[in-house]
Write a protein that holds these residues in place. Structure first.
Motif, PDB file in Angstrom:
ATOM      1  N   LEU A 127       2.607   6.522  -5.754  1.00 21.44           N
ATOM      2  CA  LEU A 127       2.503   6.590  -7.099  1.00 21.44           C
ATOM      3  C   LEU A 127       1.801   7.836  -7.799  1.00 21.44           C
ATOM      4  O   LEU A 127       0.458   8.111  -7.230  1.00 21.44           O
ATOM      5  N   PHE A 128       2.075   8.325  -9.014  1.00 22.78           N
ATOM      6  CA  PHE A 128       1.325   9.600  -9.788  1.00 22.78           C
ATOM      7  C   PHE A 128       0.725  10.513  -8.950  1.00 22.78           C
ATOM      8  O   PHE A 128      -0.332  10.649  -8.773  1.00 22.78           O
ATOM      9  N   SER A 146       9.845   5.924   1.507  1.00 24.63           N
ATOM     10  CA  SER A 146      11.069   5.230   1.633  1.00 24.63           C
ATOM     11  C   SER A 146      11.065   3.884   1.327  1.00 24.63           C
ATOM     12  O   SER A 146      12.009   3.093   1.101  1.00 24.63           O
ATOM     13  N   GLU A 147       9.659   3.079   0.970  1.00 21.46           N
ATOM     14  CA  GLU A 147       9.556   1.825   0.768  1.00 21.46           C
ATOM     15  C   GLU A 147       9.633   1.784  -0.764  1.00 21.46           C
ATOM     16  O   GLU A 147       9.742   0.613  -1.256  1.00 21.46           O
ATOM     17  N   ARG A 148       9.724   2.782  -1.576  1.00 22.37           N
ATOM     18  CA  ARG A 148       9.909   2.825  -3.005  1.00 22.37           C
ATOM     19  C   ARG A 148      11.257   1.949  -3.322  1.00 22.37           C
ATOM     20  O   ARG A 148      12.219   2.662  -3.023  1.00 22.37           O
ATOM     21  N   ARG A 149      11.263   0.814  -4.024  1.00 22.90           N
ATOM     22  CA  ARG A 149      12.646   0.256  -4.523  1.00 22.90           C
ATOM     23  C   ARG A 149      12.676   0.528  -5.838  1.00 22.90           C
ATOM     24  O   ARG A 149      11.821   0.126  -6.521  1.00 22.90           O
ATOM     25  N   THR A 156      -4.625  -1.657  -6.257  1.00 15.36           N
ATOM     26  CA  THR A 156      -3.822  -2.878  -5.897  1.00 15.36           C
ATOM     27  C   THR A 156      -4.553  -3.593  -4.769  1.00 15.36           C
ATOM     28  O   THR A 156      -5.244  -2.786  -3.966  1.00 15.36           O
ATOM     29  N   GLY A 157      -4.429  -4.882  -4.621  1.00 17.24           N
ATOM     30  CA  GLY A 157      -5.114  -5.580  -3.442  1.00 17.24           C
ATOM     31  C   GLY A 157      -4.820  -7.168  -3.640  1.00 17.24           C
ATOM     32  O   GLY A 157      -3.763  -7.410  -4.281  1.00 17.24           O
ATOM     33  N   PRO A 205       0.871  -1.080  -0.222  1.00 20.10           N
ATOM     34  CA  PRO A 205      -0.073   0.078  -0.063  1.00 20.10           C
ATOM     35  C   PRO A 205       0.951   1.404   0.079  1.00 20.10           C
ATOM     36  O   PRO A 205       0.328   2.430  -0.593  1.00 20.10           O
ATOM     37  N   ALA A 206       1.994   1.317   0.923  1.00 21.98           N
ATOM     38  CA  ALA A 206       2.789   2.379   0.888  1.00 21.98           C
ATOM     39  C   ALA A 206       3.316   2.870  -0.549  1.00 21.98           C
ATOM     40  O   ALA A 206       3.617   4.181  -0.786  1.00 21.98           O
TER      41      ALA A 206
END
Length: 383
Positions: free
Chosen positions: A327-328, A334-337, A359-360, A321-322
């Motif tokens: 996005l957009f 910080s969790e974006r890799r 997303t789910g 979820p984070a």
């Protein structure tokens, strides 16, 4: 009749401002001439005064003292008042005005003047002025003053925008150069590390061999990140010429490039859309690579054309979820890799499209829409 003529000049100003085919220099030249004709005066001049001098940037005077490219003492011009006060100066008849003894009257020989300050990023860049060697037999009208103000504001905006673009281009060029140097300097030790690791891996057995394979996988990931960094720095959000392209063709080309081993691609409702084919393929590649790296074997990826764009969906485990929330337009958490999703965002913004993500537990669905993106109705589904 006079009012109709005034409206025509304001219409000309609007058309000038919306003309995207002309360069900034051409627009400024036309603007100065337009003002001169509107006011029925002899001279129109755009000046730069930021260096303390009176430099003629552009002028309706084709030759002589005040032609474009010449420099003069600011203190001997009418424009010095505009620069000092940051306000419009209007002198219809210098002899019969508070400025009868002004140094500019004798120094320039100009007996009527109207000018305003060109302000760029909050600082006085220079002036836009119109003048004549003979006094007017009337005062400048409200419409004439307003017209000069609008011309000045428009030129201020155009110069500011051009300077911002030049600064951004220079910054992007430095970023690209830096990314190239960094990638080169990183790849040299990376190549050495991979070579020695492979050499040692050939001479050992488990569990050491498994550990060394983990090292090689990490080195491959570093190489991939370097490639993505270079792509992001070089391409940025720039989008080239948009042409009609087949959604199915670009998606399948990207799928072959990434080559997910255990995933399945389905393209439904093919569309012809207007896009930069190379950047669109880059978008698909990064989404497909994300599936390949983070989804279990057997995942199904669907590219589907819609009335306003297209969708890329998968039935994998879904994004955290984070990351989805970042996005957009969301906050880059910080969790974006990695850089793959950032590149997707740049391609979307460069085209002027809208992007959303859902997303789910049942998977992830990226939707991309824009008015005018789709140029043809759906064709036969392609599996």
């Amino acid at each position: 009749m006079a009012r109709e003529t005034s409206r025509n000049y304001f219409r000309d100003l609007f058309e000038l401002g919306t003309d995207r085919s002309a360069s900034l220099d051409e627009k400024i030249e036309r603007a100065i001439t337009l003002g001169r004709d509107r006011l029925d005066l002899e001279y129109g001049v755009l000046s730069y005064t930021g260096a303390g001098q009176y430099e003629i940037v552009d002028s309706t005077i084709e030759s002589g003292t005040y032609e474009a490219g010449t420099t003069h003492e600011l203190g001997e011009t009418w424009c010095r008042h505009v620069v000092a006060d940051r306000e419009m100066l209007v002198v219809a008849d210098a002899e019969n005005s508070p400025y009868t003894d002004d140094v500019a009257r004798d120094a320039t020989g100009l007996q009527c003047y109207i000018g305003d300050a060109v302000v760029v990023d909050g600082e006085v860049y220079g002036t836009l002025c119109y003048s004549g060697e003979h006094p007017l037999e009337r005062d400048f009208t409200h419409d004439e003053r307003r017209f000069v103000q609008l011309l000045t504001q428009w030129i201020s905006y155009e110069i500011e925008r051009e300077q911002h673009h030049q600064a951004l281009d220079a910054q992007n060029e430095r970023l690209t150069e830096f990314a190239g140097v960094l990638a080169h300097d990183l790849r040299n030790p990376l190549t050495g590390a991979r070579g020695y690791t492979e050499l040692v891996a050939e001479s050992v057995s488990d569990p050491e061999a498994t550990h060394l394979q983990t090292v090689l996988d990490s080195l491959d990931r570093m190489e991939h990140l370097i490639t993505e960094t270079l792509s992001l720095a070089r391409e940025g959000a720039d989008v080239g010429e948009r042409q009609p392209v087949s959604l199915a063709e670009i998606a399948q080309r990207a799928w072959r490039t990434v080559g997910p081993e255990s995933a399945v691609l389905a393209v439904e409702n093919d569309r012809t859309i207007r896009a930069d084919a190379s950047r669109l393929q880059q978008l698909f590649e990064n989404l497909f690579r994300n599936v390949d790296e983070h989804c279990e074997p057997g995942v199904r990826v669907t590219v589907e054309g819609t009335d306003e764009g297209f969708v890329v969906a998968d039935d994998g485990p879904g994004l955290p979820p984070a990351i989805a929330d970042s996005l957009f337009g969301g906050s880059f958490g910080s969790e974006r890799r990695g850089l793959g999703l950032l590149i997707v965002e740049r391609v979307v913004s460069g085209h002027g499209w809208d992007g959303t993500v859902e997303t789910g537990d049942e998977g992830t669905r990226f939707s991309f829409t824009s008015v005018g993106m789709v140029t043809e109705p759906p064709a036969t589904s392609i599996q």
